[in-house]
Design an enzyme around this catalytic site. Structure first.
Site, PDB file in Angstrom:
ATOM      1  CB  THR A 155      -0.896  -0.024   1.263  1.00 32.20           C
ATOM      2  OG1 THR A 155      -1.592  -1.260   1.322  1.00 32.20           O
ATOM      3  CG2 THR A 155      -1.919   1.072   1.293  1.00 32.20           C
TER       4      THR A 155
ATOM      5  CB  THR B 277      -3.795  -0.558  -1.546  1.00 31.50           C
ATOM      6  OG1 THR B 277      -3.155  -1.829  -1.553  1.00 31.50           O
ATOM      7  CG2 THR B 277      -5.291  -0.750  -1.569  1.00 31.50           C
TER       8      THR B 277
ATOM      9  CD  GLU C 268      -6.867  -4.167  -2.816  1.00 35.01           C
ATOM     10  OE1 GLU C 268      -6.513  -4.649  -1.730  1.00 35.01           O
ATOM     11  OE2 GLU C 268      -6.129  -3.462  -3.492  1.00 35.01           O
TER      12      GLU C 268
ATOM     13  CG  ASP D 127      -7.223  -7.356   1.216  1.00 25.56           C
ATOM     14  OD1 ASP D 127      -6.236  -8.038   1.528  1.00 25.56           O
ATOM     15  OD2 ASP D 127      -7.162  -6.120   1.067  1.00 25.56           O
TER      16      ASP D 127
ATOM     17  CB  SER E 256      -9.322  -2.333   3.595  1.00 26.86           C
ATOM     18  OG  SER E 256      -8.087  -1.650   3.635  1.00 26.86           O
TER      19      SER E 256
ATOM     20  N   GLY F 199       1.320  -1.413   4.844  1.00 23.53           N
ATOM     21  CA  GLY F 199       1.808  -2.511   5.677  1.00 23.53           C
ATOM     22  C   GLY F 199       0.847  -3.654   5.876  1.00 23.53           C
ATOM     23  N   GLY F 200      -0.150  -3.844   4.992  1.00 24.83           N
ATOM     24  CA  GLY F 200      -1.096  -4.935   5.201  1.00 24.83           C
ATOM     25  C   GLY F 200      -1.832  -4.761   6.515  1.00 24.83           C
TER      26      GLY F 200
END
Length: 594
Positions: A405, A423, A449, A452, A477, A500-501
């Site tokens: 991101t 992102t 995406e 996720d 997210s 950073g996830g």
């Protein structure tokens, strides 16, 4: 669909719920470069690459708004930081116009043609994460450009087309490959399988373009010029839209279901920001974060609020570092927040908030009760709470990786402020580069995406998972763009966020606590070592904490691992009549302004 899953499959999916021994890092580390910190009187831009920051600062100097500058920054990032964000992805933008906070949701959506078995293989078992990522199945309908157009219609000052010119000029002129981009290209395994990306990023012998190589992207220049002229419709109809769909549907091993109707159907959302009073550093502030489908705003607010109710969390820094007692309290608070996140948070258009309101998770009585669970030793299990007596209708989502991101913080000279996290999910997204003309080098990358979403649609008992795949749904997210206001004056005093996830939540919370509670310059707050847990071990940034701290945490019951933790936070803080800026030393960002 969930009712039809076999007991064997359900047991396999339940096995995915075990926390990983060590959470994979969203993007590879590329060094630690000390940053000076910055100070400006009127306006400032903090972004992840100097070229992008400069583009935003120039737009502000021309009289552009914070939104105008963010658009220019995003377009340049598409070119110079393609591993992290771009026009093929999505974004969350939190905006203050001097009167109200708005939350602009540009999160991607799942195509209509998918179902909750999207990431199960032919044998009905969950795919490996890398297999799912580098595929057509992982691509969601891009939303960043449509969302930025919506925000620009309300808050733009300069013409839409002007905001694309810095990126167009750079794409045609070329930019020098940075050490970070080179490092990530060298570590990348799946990207060279895409012929367009291979021809653009790599030399004929398969090695990545070297540091300093001037990389030109004439294809992206053509695409950006079309978006500048016609607006977001350029990604919905015509040759660019057809190229996106073709790239997804013609993937050689795992094609996706994306159609042009999905592109046409996409709508950005304007949601109500989640604003929450917080006592920190001896004063009250108003903390505003992004609502679901992001889990970041709720989790960050819960962590900081639980800390404010925990005596050991009031400790000062020891020799410039967080001590074991503080880290213990922080970790326990975050475990409680992540338990709620796994249980409740998903796209609000598909999943109701507990008690009918997401603020139930931030209710004072609820937080008081949750804070009482934090004791001197690590709690054996951090379970989700029951705000307002909410029944547990869903199963908690199993831990799984989340990835790369970029974050942008901007304040303009007219008093507007924003925090935008943007992102394409994994580093280099789905590893699919879109081009409308093979004769022109370059293009833009598509997101992955949809990974996720929970790969497992249900738990072993058959209870559905809130964040399972459904047609038209936005995946949950962790992005946490945050604005902070002085509770007495109502004036903005901070904009912050990080890539950073799932660790975004920790990186953002650290930046906020460091500046608001420990009264650090934002650069000093970002320089602090990273820490956090995603349900498994407590991770501490490698070579940054003394052994005594590690041993003390283990004595409190924590399993501790030291690992590289590559945040990329940006922060702007109003103090002493000036905007102080910080950029994460672990990435390439800078702050610029006037």
């Amino acid at each position: 669909m969930t009712r039809c899953l076999s007991p064997l499959l359900l047991s396999l999916l339940a096995a995915c719920a075990q926390p990983p021994a060590t959470a994979p890092q969203p993007e590879a580390a590329s060094g630690f470069t000390a940053k000076p910190g910055w100070s400006y009187q009127r306006q400032a831009v903090a972004a992840a690459n100097p070229l992008a920051t400069d583009a935003g600062a120039q737009i502000l100097r021309e009289g552009g708004s914070a939104v105008d500058a963010a658009i220019a920054v995003q377009m340049v990032l598409t070119l110079v930081e393609p591993q992290s964000s771009g026009i093929g992805g999505g974004a969350f933008l939190l905006h203050w116009d001097g009167r109200r906070v708005q939350a602009f949701d540009g999160r991607e959506t799942a195509p209509v043609g998918v179902d909750e078995r999207l990431f199960l293989d032919a044998q009905g078992q969950p795919m490996s994460f890398p297999q799912a990522v580098a595929s057509g199945r992982s691509v969601g309908v891009p939303g960043a450009v449509a969302m930025l157009a919506l925000a620009h219609r309300q808050h733009g000052r300069l013409p839409w087309a002007r905001l694309f010119q810095p990126a167009i000029d750079l794409a045609e002129r070329g930019f020098a490959v940075s050490p970070r981009l080179h490092t990530l290209l060298a570590a990348e395994k799946a990207l060279p399988a895409d012929p367009v990306a291979r021809a653009y990023f790599y030399r004929p012998d398969g090695t990545p373009q070297p540091v300093g190589h001037v990389l030109r992207n004439p294809e992206l220049a053509v695409v950006l010029r079309e978006i500048a002229t016609t607006g977001p419709v350029a990604l919905v109809e015509g040759p660019i839209a057809r190229a996106i769909v073709e790239k997804v549907r013609q993937h050689p091993t795992l094609p996706g279901a994306l159609t042009q109707d999905d592109l046409r159907r996409y709508q950005p959302r304007e949601r109500e920001a989640l604003c929450h009073p917080l006592r920190t550093g001896g004063r009250w502030v108003r903390l505003c974060g992004f609502p679901p489908p992001s889990s970041g705003g709720i989790a960050v607010a819960q962590i900081l609020s639980l800390l404010s109710r925990t005596p050991q969390a009031m400790a000062s820094l020891r020799n410039g570092l967080p001590g074991a007692d503080w880290l213990h309290a922080y970790t326990e608070a975050s475990r409680l927040a992540f338990a709620d996140r796994a249980q409740y948070v998903a796209d609000p258009d598909f999943v109701p908030a507990p008690g009918g309101d997401w603020r139930s998770l931030l209710d004072a009585d609820y937080l008081n009760a949750r804070a009482e669970l934090i004791g001197p030793q690590r709690m054996p299990n951090a379970e989700p709470g029951r705000p307002a007596g909410t029944p547990l209708a869903f199963a908690p989502m199993p831990p799984q990786p989340e990835a790369g991101t970029s974050h942008i913080s901007i304040v303009d000279g007219q008093g507007q402020a924003l925090a935008m996290t943007t992102t394409i999910e994994s580093a280099f997204g789905a590893r699919l580069m879109v081009s409308t003309n093979p004769a022109r080098p370059g293009g833009f990358l598509l997101n992955n995406e949809l990974t996720d979403f929970s790969f497992a649609p249900a738990d072993a008992q058959g209870r559905p998972i809130a964040n399972r795949v459904q047609p038209g749904k936005r995946p949950r997210s962790s992005m946490a763009p945050t604005l902070v206001f002085d509770a007495q004056t109502g004036e903005p005093i901070m904009s912050a966020g990080s890539p950073g996830g799932a660790l975004i939540i920790h990186y953002t919370a650290k930046a906020l606590h460091g500046t608001l509670h420990w009264n650090l310059h934002p650069q000093a707050a970002l320089d602090l070592p990273n820490f956090g847990t995603l349900g498994g071990p407590l991770m501490l940034e490698q070579n940054r904490f003394p052994n005594a701290t590690v041993q003390a945490l283990r004595a409190m019951g924590h399993t501790v691992q030291t690992v590289e933790m590559t945040s990329g936070a940006q922060a702007l803080v109003r103090r002493g009549g000036r905007w102080l800026g910080g950029a994460d030393p672990r990435r390439e960002g800078i702050v610029s302004g006037d």
